[in-house]
Structures are given as structure tokens and as C-alpha cells.
Write a protein that holds these residues in place. Sequence first.
Motif, PDB file in Angstrom:
ATOM      1  N   LEU A 146       0.855  -1.170   0.000  1.00  0.00           N
ATOM      2  CA  LEU A 146       0.000   0.000   0.000  1.00  0.00           C
ATOM      3  C   LEU A 146       0.899   1.230   0.000  1.00  0.00           C
ATOM      4  N   LEU A 147       0.685   2.119  -0.942  1.00  0.00           N
ATOM      5  CA  LEU A 147       1.377   3.402  -0.994  1.00  0.00           C
ATOM      6  C   LEU A 147       0.384   4.452  -0.506  1.00  0.00           C
ATOM      7  N   LEU A 148       0.713   5.134   0.581  1.00  0.00           N
ATOM      8  CA  LEU A 148      -0.160   6.168   1.131  1.00  0.00           C
ATOM      9  C   LEU A 148       0.435   7.537   0.870  1.00  0.00           C
ATOM     10  N   LYS A 149      -0.358   8.402   0.257  1.00  0.00           N
ATOM     11  CA  LYS A 149       0.041   9.789   0.045  1.00  0.00           C
ATOM     12  C   LYS A 149      -0.516  10.604   1.205  1.00  0.00           C
ATOM     13  N   HIS A 150       0.363  11.264   1.915  1.00  0.00           N
ATOM     14  CA  HIS A 150      -0.048  12.094   3.034  1.00  0.00           C
ATOM     15  C   HIS A 150      -0.007  13.554   2.611  1.00  0.00           C
ATOM     16  N   TYR A 151      -1.059  14.280   2.919  1.00  0.00           N
ATOM     17  CA  TYR A 151      -1.081  15.704   2.639  1.00  0.00           C
ATOM     18  C   TYR A 151      -0.521  16.443   3.837  1.00  0.00           C
ATOM     19  N   ARG A 152       0.699  16.954   3.686  1.00  0.00           N
ATOM     20  CA  ARG A 152       1.381  17.757   4.701  1.00  0.00           C
ATOM     21  C   ARG A 152       1.480  17.049   6.037  1.00  0.00           C
ATOM     22  N   GLY A 153       1.628  15.745   6.012  1.00  0.00           N
ATOM     23  CA  GLY A 153       1.731  15.005   7.251  1.00  0.00           C
ATOM     24  C   GLY A 153       3.108  14.392   7.393  1.00  0.00           C
ATOM     25  N   GLY A 154       3.403  13.952   8.572  1.00  0.00           N
ATOM     26  CA  GLY A 154       4.687  13.314   8.817  1.00  0.00           C
ATOM     27  C   GLY A 154       5.816  14.263   8.489  1.00  0.00           C
ATOM     28  N   PRO A 155       6.964  13.734   8.071  1.00  0.00           N
ATOM     29  CA  PRO A 155       8.063  14.624   7.677  1.00  0.00           C
ATOM     30  C   PRO A 155       7.613  15.502   6.514  1.00  0.00           C
ATOM     31  N   ARG A 156       7.946  16.737   6.563  1.00  0.00           N
ATOM     32  CA  ARG A 156       7.517  17.689   5.547  1.00  0.00           C
ATOM     33  C   ARG A 156       8.179  17.416   4.196  1.00  0.00           C
ATOM     34  N   PRO A 157       7.391  17.535   3.095  1.00  0.00           N
ATOM     35  CA  PRO A 157       8.016  17.471   1.775  1.00  0.00           C
ATOM     36  C   PRO A 157       8.917  18.693   1.602  1.00  0.00           C
ATOM     37  N   LEU A 158       9.795  18.627   0.637  1.00  0.00           N
ATOM     38  CA  LEU A 158      10.699  19.754   0.425  1.00  0.00           C
ATOM     39  C   LEU A 158       9.958  20.978  -0.081  1.00  0.00           C
ATOM     40  N   ASP A 159       8.886  20.785  -0.870  1.00  0.00           N
ATOM     41  CA  ASP A 159       8.047  21.906  -1.267  1.00  0.00           C
ATOM     42  C   ASP A 159       6.837  21.881  -0.354  1.00  0.00           C
ATOM     43  N   ASP A 160       6.758  22.831   0.542  1.00  0.00           N
ATOM     44  CA  ASP A 160       5.717  22.838   1.554  1.00  0.00           C
ATOM     45  C   ASP A 160       4.594  23.818   1.224  1.00  0.00           C
ATOM     46  N   THR A 161       4.466  24.207  -0.059  1.00  0.00           N
ATOM     47  CA  THR A 161       3.388  25.106  -0.460  1.00  0.00           C
ATOM     48  C   THR A 161       2.073  24.334  -0.410  1.00  0.00           C
ATOM     49  N   PRO A 162       1.118  24.756   0.420  1.00  0.00           N
ATOM     50  CA  PRO A 162      -0.156  24.035   0.500  1.00  0.00           C
ATOM     51  C   PRO A 162      -0.828  23.965  -0.871  1.00  0.00           C
ATOM     52  N   MET A 163      -1.436  22.827  -1.154  1.00  0.00           N
ATOM     53  CA  MET A 163      -2.036  22.618  -2.470  1.00  0.00           C
ATOM     54  C   MET A 163      -3.124  23.635  -2.786  1.00  0.00           C
ATOM     55  N   ASP A 164      -3.798  24.148  -1.760  1.00  0.00           N
ATOM     56  CA  ASP A 164      -4.837  25.142  -2.034  1.00  0.00           C
ATOM     57  C   ASP A 164      -4.257  26.474  -2.506  1.00  0.00           C
ATOM     58  N   GLN A 165      -2.923  26.597  -2.502  1.00  0.00           N
ATOM     59  CA  GLN A 165      -2.258  27.798  -3.014  1.00  0.00           C
ATOM     60  C   GLN A 165      -1.625  27.552  -4.389  1.00  0.00           C
ATOM     61  N   TRP A 166      -1.766  26.339  -4.929  1.00  0.00           N
ATOM     62  CA  TRP A 166      -1.243  26.047  -6.257  1.00  0.00           C
ATOM     63  C   TRP A 166      -2.166  26.652  -7.302  1.00  0.00           C
ATOM     64  N   THR A 167      -1.616  26.945  -8.467  1.00  0.00           N
ATOM     65  CA  THR A 167      -2.436  27.434  -9.576  1.00  0.00           C
ATOM     66  C   THR A 167      -3.235  26.254 -10.149  1.00  0.00           C
ATOM     67  N   PRO A 168      -4.311  26.535 -10.874  1.00  0.00           N
ATOM     68  CA  PRO A 168      -5.065  25.445 -11.501  1.00  0.00           C
ATOM     69  C   PRO A 168      -4.187  24.579 -12.415  1.00  0.00           C
ATOM     70  N   ASP A 169      -3.242  25.186 -13.133  1.00  0.00           N
ATOM     71  CA  ASP A 169      -2.350  24.411 -13.999  1.00  0.00           C
ATOM     72  C   ASP A 169      -1.434  23.494 -13.183  1.00  0.00           C
ATOM     73  N   GLU A 170      -0.984  23.962 -12.012  1.00  0.00           N
ATOM     74  CA  GLU A 170      -0.129  23.135 -11.157  1.00  0.00           C
ATOM     75  C   GLU A 170      -0.902  21.943 -10.597  1.00  0.00           C
ATOM     76  N   VAL A 171      -2.158  22.177 -10.213  1.00  0.00           N
ATOM     77  CA  VAL A 171      -3.000  21.080  -9.721  1.00  0.00           C
ATOM     78  C   VAL A 171      -3.250  20.084 -10.852  1.00  0.00           C
ATOM     79  N   SER A 172      -3.551  20.590 -12.044  1.00  0.00           N
ATOM     80  CA  SER A 172      -3.787  19.709 -13.195  1.00  0.00           C
ATOM     81  C   SER A 172      -2.554  18.877 -13.530  1.00  0.00           C
ATOM     82  N   ALA A 173      -1.377  19.492 -13.468  1.00  0.00           N
ATOM     83  CA  ALA A 173      -0.137  18.756 -13.749  1.00  0.00           C
ATOM     84  C   ALA A 173       0.090  17.656 -12.716  1.00  0.00           C
ATOM     85  N   HIS A 174      -0.216  17.940 -11.462  1.00  0.00           N
ATOM     86  CA  HIS A 174      -0.065  16.945 -10.396  1.00  0.00           C
ATOM     87  C   HIS A 174      -1.017  15.767 -10.635  1.00  0.00           C
TER      88      HIS A 174
END
Length: 135
Positions: free
Chosen positions: A5-33
Motif C-alpha cells: 500500500l502506498l499512502l500519500k499524506h497531505y502535509r503530514g509526517g516529515p515535511r516534503p521539500l516543497d511545503d506550499t499548500p495545495m490550495d495555493q497552487w495554480t489550476p495548472d499546477e493542480v492539473s499537472a499533479h
Amino acid sequence: MAKYLLLKHYRGGPRPLDDTPMDQWTPDEVSAHIQFMQDFADGLRASGEYIDGQALAPEGTFVRYDGEGRPPVTDGPFAETKDLIAGWMVIDVDDYDRAVELAGELSAAPAAGGKPLREWIELRPFLSSPMTITE
């Protein structure tokens, strides 16, 4: 073959190197993800390693047995909690090393500015046989 099982954590546990909350991403950045996640799953389908996966909505409910009829229900998880599971994927691979390799690839999903998110992916093997207790 071994299932993980691969679990994706949203801002949990050790912080990712890019800590910009997803609600601050542009629509194009969300679409690319999201496109990266779809392409990743498609690659696993093609290799026969994909079992299932799903993104999860941020809202949820906690339910607990209380032994007295209807179980108590509370709101949650809450955005201010330390950890929120954003999604999961089940893979069936030859060995642990392959599972680690795929988790590393998944961690590279694009984030704000198109840079790899480098989030921590929780990798959990499925329990294949009952645990044996020895004394």
C-alpha cells in the motif's frame, strides 16, 4: 509477488521539500499533479503492477464502537491535524526494492512551480500470513 500500500499524506509526517499548500497552487499546477498521478497509475497498469488506487476527499468522519447501539460519530479528519491521507494505491510487485523504487517515483509528483514535491510516501506491505508469536 508482494502487495504494498502506498499512502500519500497531505502535509503530514516529515515535511516534503516543497511545503506550499495545495490550495495555493495554480489550476495548472493542480492539473499537472493530477496528470502525473494518472500517468503513474497507467504505467503500473501496463506493467501489471497496479491493483487499485484512489484520491480521498479532505473531509471525513471518525466512527467508533461503543457497545451501546449507534456508534459515536465525530467530524474529522481536520485540516489542522498533523496528518491527512490524501490518497492511496495498491501495487503488486516482485519485491520490496521494486516497491521502494515506485514509491520514490510517486514522490516526484509535480508541486508548485512544477518542481518535484518530494513528499514522503508511506509504504506498507500487506500482511501475507498470520503473525507467529514465539517465546
